[in-house]
Design a protein around this motif. Structure first.
Motif, PDB file in Angstrom:
ATOM      1  N   LYS A  57       0.860  -1.184   0.000  1.00  0.00           N
ATOM      2  CA  LYS A  57       0.000   0.000   0.000  1.00  0.00           C
ATOM      3  C   LYS A  57       0.897   1.236   0.000  1.00  0.00           C
ATOM      4  N   HIS A  58       0.419   2.300  -0.651  1.00  0.00           N
ATOM      5  CA  HIS A  58       1.233   3.500  -0.873  1.00  0.00           C
ATOM      6  C   HIS A  58       0.631   4.729  -0.191  1.00  0.00           C
ATOM      7  N   PHE A  59       0.034   4.562   0.973  1.00  0.00           N
ATOM      8  CA  PHE A  59      -0.564   5.697   1.665  1.00  0.00           C
ATOM      9  C   PHE A  59      -0.575   5.408   3.156  1.00  0.00           C
ATOM     10  N   LYS A  60      -0.882   6.436   3.929  1.00  0.00           N
ATOM     11  CA  LYS A  60      -1.041   6.311   5.379  1.00  0.00           C
ATOM     12  C   LYS A  60      -2.520   6.470   5.707  1.00  0.00           C
ATOM     13  N   GLU A  61      -3.045   5.565   6.502  1.00  0.00           N
ATOM     14  CA  GLU A  61      -4.456   5.609   6.846  1.00  0.00           C
ATOM     15  C   GLU A  61      -4.824   6.956   7.472  1.00  0.00           C
ATOM     16  N   GLY A  62      -5.950   7.526   7.017  1.00  0.00           N
ATOM     17  CA  GLY A  62      -6.400   8.814   7.522  1.00  0.00           C
ATOM     18  C   GLY A  62      -5.871  10.000   6.745  1.00  0.00           C
ATOM     19  N   ASP A  63      -4.975   9.751   5.789  1.00  0.00           N
ATOM     20  CA  ASP A  63      -4.409  10.850   5.002  1.00  0.00           C
ATOM     21  C   ASP A  63      -5.392  11.347   3.950  1.00  0.00           C
ATOM     22  N   PHE A  64      -5.115  12.537   3.455  1.00  0.00           N
ATOM     23  CA  PHE A  64      -5.846  13.082   2.317  1.00  0.00           C
ATOM     24  C   PHE A  64      -5.140  12.608   1.053  1.00  0.00           C
ATOM     25  N   VAL A  65      -5.910  12.017   0.126  1.00  0.00           N
ATOM     26  CA  VAL A  65      -5.328  11.501  -1.111  1.00  0.00           C
ATOM     27  C   VAL A  65      -5.929  12.240  -2.301  1.00  0.00           C
ATOM     28  N   LYS A  66      -5.168  12.291  -3.376  1.00  0.00           N
ATOM     29  CA  LYS A  66      -5.600  12.956  -4.604  1.00  0.00           C
ATOM     30  C   LYS A  66      -6.107  11.927  -5.616  1.00  0.00           C
ATOM     31  N   LYS A  67      -6.992  12.394  -6.487  1.00  0.00           N
ATOM     32  CA  LYS A  67      -7.473  11.534  -7.553  1.00  0.00           C
ATOM     33  C   LYS A  67      -6.305  11.074  -8.418  1.00  0.00           C
ATOM     34  N   GLY A  68      -6.232   9.764  -8.683  1.00  0.00           N
ATOM     35  CA  GLY A  68      -5.146   9.204  -9.480  1.00  0.00           C
ATOM     36  C   GLY A  68      -3.937   8.782  -8.667  1.00  0.00           C
ATOM     37  N   GLN A  69      -3.932   9.072  -7.371  1.00  0.00           N
ATOM     38  CA  GLN A  69      -2.806   8.694  -6.520  1.00  0.00           C
ATOM     39  C   GLN A  69      -2.771   7.184  -6.325  1.00  0.00           C
ATOM     40  N   MET A  70      -1.543   6.606  -6.347  1.00  0.00           N
ATOM     41  CA  MET A  70      -1.357   5.171  -6.174  1.00  0.00           C
ATOM     42  C   MET A  70      -1.735   4.765  -4.749  1.00  0.00           C
ATOM     43  N   LEU A  71      -2.577   3.718  -4.629  1.00  0.00           N
ATOM     44  CA  LEU A  71      -3.005   3.246  -3.318  1.00  0.00           C
ATOM     45  C   LEU A  71      -2.445   1.858  -3.002  1.00  0.00           C
ATOM     46  N   GLU A  96      -1.648  -5.979   3.176  1.00  0.00           N
ATOM     47  CA  GLU A  96      -0.696  -6.560   2.230  1.00  0.00           C
ATOM     48  C   GLU A  96      -0.451  -8.036   2.539  1.00  0.00           C
ATOM     49  N   GLY A  97      -0.193  -8.791   1.465  1.00  0.00           N
ATOM     50  CA  GLY A  97       0.067 -10.216   1.612  1.00  0.00           C
ATOM     51  C   GLY A  97      -1.142 -11.083   1.369  1.00  0.00           C
ATOM     52  N   ASN A  98      -2.337 -10.495   1.398  1.00  0.00           N
ATOM     53  CA  ASN A  98      -3.555 -11.260   1.150  1.00  0.00           C
ATOM     54  C   ASN A  98      -3.820 -11.394  -0.341  1.00  0.00           C
ATOM     55  N   TYR A  99      -4.459 -12.515  -0.688  1.00  0.00           N
ATOM     56  CA  TYR A  99      -4.890 -12.722  -2.066  1.00  0.00           C
ATOM     57  C   TYR A  99      -6.270 -12.095  -2.209  1.00  0.00           C
ATOM     58  N   VAL A 100      -6.417 -11.174  -3.126  1.00  0.00           N
ATOM     59  CA  VAL A 100      -7.677 -10.461  -3.297  1.00  0.00           C
ATOM     60  C   VAL A 100      -8.266 -10.762  -4.655  1.00  0.00           C
ATOM     61  N   THR A 101      -9.609 -10.657  -4.704  1.00  0.00           N
ATOM     62  CA  THR A 101     -10.358 -10.841  -5.948  1.00  0.00           C
ATOM     63  C   THR A 101     -11.408  -9.737  -6.022  1.00  0.00           C
ATOM     64  N   PRO A 102     -12.083  -9.596  -7.152  1.00  0.00           N
ATOM     65  CA  PRO A 102     -13.159  -8.591  -7.238  1.00  0.00           C
ATOM     66  C   PRO A 102     -14.289  -8.830  -6.241  1.00  0.00           C
ATOM     67  N   THR A 103     -14.388 -10.034  -5.675  1.00  0.00           N
ATOM     68  CA  THR A 103     -15.440 -10.324  -4.704  1.00  0.00           C
ATOM     69  C   THR A 103     -14.948 -10.226  -3.256  1.00  0.00           C
ATOM     70  N   SER A 104     -13.730  -9.770  -3.048  1.00  0.00           N
ATOM     71  CA  SER A 104     -13.176  -9.684  -1.683  1.00  0.00           C
ATOM     72  C   SER A 104     -13.782  -8.556  -0.870  1.00  0.00           C
ATOM     73  N   GLY A 105     -14.442  -7.640  -1.524  1.00  0.00           N
ATOM     74  CA  GLY A 105     -15.022  -6.512  -0.806  1.00  0.00           C
ATOM     75  C   GLY A 105     -14.106  -5.309  -0.794  1.00  0.00           C
ATOM     76  N   SER A 106     -14.476  -4.343   0.027  1.00  0.00           N
ATOM     77  CA  SER A 106     -13.763  -3.068   0.055  1.00  0.00           C
ATOM     78  C   SER A 106     -12.380  -3.214   0.678  1.00  0.00           C
ATOM     79  N   LEU A 107     -11.380  -2.720  -0.034  1.00  0.00           N
ATOM     80  CA  LEU A 107     -10.027  -2.660   0.530  1.00  0.00           C
ATOM     81  C   LEU A 107      -9.908  -1.488   1.490  1.00  0.00           C
ATOM     82  N   VAL A 108     -10.518  -0.358   1.127  1.00  0.00           N
ATOM     83  CA  VAL A 108     -10.493   0.849   1.938  1.00  0.00           C
ATOM     84  C   VAL A 108     -11.558   1.794   1.401  1.00  0.00           C
ATOM     85  N   ASN A 109     -12.020   2.715   2.230  1.00  0.00           N
ATOM     86  CA  ASN A 109     -13.019   3.691   1.808  1.00  0.00           C
ATOM     87  C   ASN A 109     -12.387   5.074   1.713  1.00  0.00           C
ATOM     88  N   ILE A 110     -12.829   5.843   0.727  1.00  0.00           N
ATOM     89  CA  ILE A 110     -12.389   7.230   0.563  1.00  0.00           C
ATOM     90  C   ILE A 110     -13.631   8.107   0.551  1.00  0.00           C
TER      91      ILE A 110
END
Length: 391
Positions: A85-99, A197-211
């Motif tokens: 992951k390329h961010f800190k939880e609770g931070d302000f992120v910009k559109k297009g920023q790598m997550l 990080e380290g988990n195997y994710v799929t489109p059905t895994s649900g939300s990784l994080v909310n913005i």
């Protein structure tokens, strides 16, 4: 000392014991009634005034909930191991920023294979086009048959279709590869990571994080139908109504809001209509999910007939009334009220502006028809110079 009384004398004593208290009570009651009647005849001092006209901005209150204009659950669009992951939880992120980064190697291989297939069909198409060009030249000299030209054309078209399909597969492989780099779809504050990080994710895994977007934000609330109509009558357009919100500590948010949504129906269960206002939120003071007091103020002033709440009697269940003065006596006057303004009731019916209303000393009025000694209420500039009149 022993009394020697005859039976007759004892009867007289007993009779006196019974009769005297009765005569006393009747006499006392008679005297009390006379005193009360006499008191009723004496004028009681009260202060009177006429109903007032107050010109105010119509307002209403409700409770609202802060909502983000955009709230996005970030999900994986391809399957793979979550590398970083390329961010800190609770931070302000910009559109297009790598997550997040999903392992891209498998998808890069698919891109390479698709590109090789495109190159293969590109070569076949080029050769088929050359064969078709030669066939067209030879048929002009009548060296080959028309069927040979048709066969070359079919081969060229077939290879063209295969080439186009390969190009589409290459584009799809590139898209899937791009999905391994999960980027922010909006500007906003990012929440707590749900899958690390380290988990195997799929489109059905649900939300990784909310913005959630920060500014502007919405405050959604419900308004009673009576208040809704009242505000609508006092406004040319709902978007002109001033909307304010108050924090739990009693302080007001420094920016006013604008209504940007009014539902198209009144809820049959609650009798209210859902509305929404938009607020600028540059300092992030309004947090999505928070509940706040909402005040709506119409821009146009409206005139209302009012009387002080302190001079009214009754309640909302049994109805309200005031004491008025007519023909030199106290009159009980029923009124209908609808709202309060600065500790005054708004009177919808029951009073005329010319009516004389008892505004102070109502405790001195015992019943209708009581004679009153009137002190006419003056405005604040003339306080202490009231005129006394016997009515």
């Amino acid at each position: 000392m022993k009394l020697n009384l005859t039976r007759k004398q004892w009867g007289i004593v007993v009779l006196l014991i019974i009769i005297v208290p009765i005569l006393y009570n009747k006499t006392a009651g008679f005297i009390g009634g006379m005193i009360q009647k006499q008191a009723m005849k004496m004028p009681k001092e009260v202060e009177v005034d006429n109903p007032h006209i107050e010109e105010v901005n119509v307002s209403a209150e409700s409770t609202g909930r802060v909502e983000a204009q955009y709230s996005v659950d970030v999900i994986a669009r391809v399957s793979g191991f979550l590398l970083k992951k390329h961010f800190k939880e609770g931070d302000f992120v910009k559109k297009g920023q790598m997550l997040f980064q999903i392992d891209p190697r498998e998808f890069q291989i698919e891109v390479n294979n698709a590109r090789a297939t495109v190159n293969q069909y590109a070569a076949l198409l080029k050769n088929a086009q050359q064969e078709l060009n030669r066939a067209n030249a030879l048929i002009k000299e009548d060296l080959i048959s028309r069927s040979d030209v048709d066969q070359s054309l079919a081969t060229r078209n077939q290879n063209k279709a295969l080439y186009d399909a390969a190009r589409q597969q290459l584009e799809l492989a590139k898209v899937n590869l791009s999905y391994t780099s999960i980027k922010s779809p909006i500007d906003g504050r990012i929440g707590k990571v749900n899958i690390t990080e380290g988990n195997y994710v799929t489109p059905t895994s649900g939300s990784l994080v909310n913005i959630a977007s920060i500014s502007p934000v919405f405050v959604t609330f419900s308004l009673k139908s009576d208040d809704f109509v009242k505000l609508l009558k006092a406004s040319d357009r709902f978007k002109d109504i001033i909307v304010r919100v108050q924090f739990n500590d009693g302080s007001w948010y420094p920016y006013n809001g604008k209504i940007n949504f009014v539902d198209n129906k009144i809820d049959k269960d609650s009798g209210s209509v859902t509305m929404r206002a938009s607020f600028e939120n540059p300092k992030s003071w309004l947090m999505p999910g928070d509940y706040m007091k909402v005040e709506l103020v119409a821009p146009k002033k409206v005139q209302f007939v009012t009387v002080p709440q302190a001079c009214t009697k009754g309640d909302a269940m049994s109805g309200y009334y005031v004491w008025t003065v007519k023909d030199n006596k106290a009159v009980k006057t029923n009124i209908k009220v609808s709202d309060d303004i600065n500790n005054n009731w708004v009177v919808d019916s029951g009073l005329e502006l010319s009516d004389t209303v008892v505004v102070s000393g109502t405790q001195n009025i015992a019943a209708e028809g009581q004679k009153l000694k009137i002190i006419t209420k003056k405005d604040d500039k003339q306080a202490g110079k009231a005129d006394e009149t016997d009515i």
